[in-house]
Scaffold this motif. Structure first.
Motif, PDB file in Angstrom:
ATOM      1  N   ARG A  68      -0.124   7.690  -2.685  1.00 47.35           N
ATOM      2  CA  ARG A  68       0.444   8.775  -1.862  1.00 47.35           C
ATOM      3  C   ARG A  68       1.879   9.067  -2.247  1.00 47.35           C
ATOM      4  O   ARG A  68       2.318  10.212  -2.246  1.00 47.35           O
ATOM      5  CB  ARG A  68       0.325   8.422  -0.375  1.00 47.35           C
ATOM      6  CG  ARG A  68      -1.056   8.733   0.187  1.00 47.35           C
ATOM      7  CD  ARG A  68      -1.303   8.015   1.480  1.00 47.35           C
ATOM      8  NE  ARG A  68      -1.491   6.586   1.268  1.00 47.35           N
ATOM      9  CZ  ARG A  68      -1.373   5.667   2.215  1.00 47.35           C
ATOM     10  NH1 ARG A  68      -1.039   6.033   3.430  1.00 47.35           N
ATOM     11  NH2 ARG A  68      -1.588   4.403   1.936  1.00 47.35           N
TER      12      ARG A  68
ATOM     13  N   ASP B  28       0.833  -1.213   0.000  1.00 46.87           N
ATOM     14  CA  ASP B  28       0.000   0.000   0.000  1.00 46.87           C
ATOM     15  C   ASP B  28       0.865   1.259   0.000  1.00 46.87           C
ATOM     16  O   ASP B  28       1.987   1.265   0.505  1.00 46.87           O
ATOM     17  CB  ASP B  28      -0.916  -0.030   1.231  1.00 46.87           C
ATOM     18  CG  ASP B  28      -2.071   0.951   1.103  1.00 46.87           C
ATOM     19  OD1 ASP B  28      -2.405   1.348  -0.033  1.00 46.87           O
ATOM     20  OD2 ASP B  28      -2.630   1.325   2.146  1.00 46.87           O
TER      21      ASP B  28
ATOM     22  N   ARG C 181     -12.384   1.799  -7.967  1.00 50.41           N
ATOM     23  CA  ARG C 181     -11.525   2.955  -8.312  1.00 50.41           C
ATOM     24  C   ARG C 181     -11.900   3.489  -9.699  1.00 50.41           C
ATOM     25  O   ARG C 181     -12.566   2.800 -10.472  1.00 50.41           O
ATOM     26  CB  ARG C 181     -10.070   2.517  -8.288  1.00 50.41           C
ATOM     27  CG  ARG C 181      -9.634   2.191  -6.875  1.00 50.41           C
ATOM     28  CD  ARG C 181      -8.155   2.270  -6.724  1.00 50.41           C
ATOM     29  NE  ARG C 181      -7.810   1.994  -5.338  1.00 50.41           N
ATOM     30  CZ  ARG C 181      -6.587   2.076  -4.856  1.00 50.41           C
ATOM     31  NH1 ARG C 181      -5.582   2.426  -5.646  1.00 50.41           N
ATOM     32  NH2 ARG C 181      -6.351   1.828  -3.580  1.00 50.41           N
TER      33      ARG C 181
END
Ligand code: IPE
Ligand code: IPE
Ligand code: MG
Length: 248
Positions: free
Chosen positions: A22, A18, A69
């Motif tokens: 970001r 993950d 998504r």
């Protein structure tokens, strides 16, 4: 940096990769660049796991929830997956790695599935690291399809309800035949399972790190393994009992 004890390595390491989005955002780049960078971490970690002599490495690449998504991101992820599988085939063959996939196979786009099946087939006889990719994987859907398969067998008279035990359920999971994960790592700072290996992780040692997946490298894997090796796995027993039995 101390080295992990080779005699006490986890047999199966599972990773929730993950933090790609970001990582990209931090650099002012589109999310997809994070996924692309994440492929390099995959290559590095697969190599490290292989060199260490880990038995099974399960990588959470796409969850059943990730279908929600934006379509362009989903498309890009599937494209990256296809390219990854195509380009890694020769390396996997050379390095005795065998590919397995767990998840809802029928939801994977056909052109990706074709490559996936070819790589699985061509590496099936390899006896080194098992690289297990979780694609369109969700623990709840996995358990649900297992229950369906078992119910069908009961209706067909192949199984009777009384004989259903944990071993039977395990045989109907995608991971049938694989050991449970000993060490479950999640990068990217979140401390949740996000529907990953719900059944199999019941006694996994959990390791969470803030490191974003594209920054995660062999050294970080070794740090996680060292942390794992400091823990006492008691499996419900007292510390003293566990010390005496050393069981897994
Ligand atoms: C993990 O990175 C990769 C997939 C889920 C496919 P994310 O894309 O979830 O990255 P963050 O969590 O948004 O940073
Ligand atoms: C989990 O990451 C799935 C993968 C790494 C493939 P997510 O980023 O999708 O998880 P949530 O949504 O933050 O729980
Ligand atoms: Mg995420």
């Amino acid at each position: 940096m101390p080295k992990p004890d080779i005699a006490a390595l986890p047999r199966h390491i599972a990773i929730i990769m993950d933090g790609n989005g970001r990582w990209a955002e931090q650099q002012g780049k589109p999310r997809i660049m994070g996924h692309r960078a994440g492929v390099e971490s995959v290559q590095d970690i697969v190599r490290a796991a292989r060199e260490l002599g880990i038995g099974v490495l399960t990588l959470y690449a796409f969850s059943t929830e990730n279908w929600k998504r934006p379509p362009l991101e989903v498309q890009a992820l599937m494209g990256l997956l296809k390219t990854f599988l195509e380009s890694e085939l020769t390396t996997m063959v050379r390095n005795n790695v065998s590919l397995r996939c767990i998840g809802q196979k029928d939801r994977i786009p056909q052109e990706v599935r074709k490559v996936m099946d070819r790589v699985i087939q061509e590496t099936a006889g390899n006896t080194g690291l098992i690289l297990n990719l979780a694609l369109s994987y969700g623990g709840r859907s996995e358990i649900t399809q297992a229950v369906q398969a078992i119910a069908r067998k009961c209706v067909d008279g192949v199984l009777s309800p009384e004989t259903i035990d944990q071993a039977v359920l395990e045989q109907h999971l995608y991971t049938a035949g694989l050991p449970d994960p000993d060490l479950l790592i999640r990068t990217g700072g979140e401390t949740r399972l996000s529907n990953f290996l719900l059944w199999q992780a019941s006694y996994a040692e959990l390791y969470f790190t803030e490191i974003l997946w594209p920054d995660f490298r062999k050294q970080d894997l070794l740090t996680a393994i060292l942390d794992f090796q400091k823990r006492q796995r008691r499996f419900g027993k007292t510390g003293k009992q566990a010390e005496q039995t050393h069981d897994h």
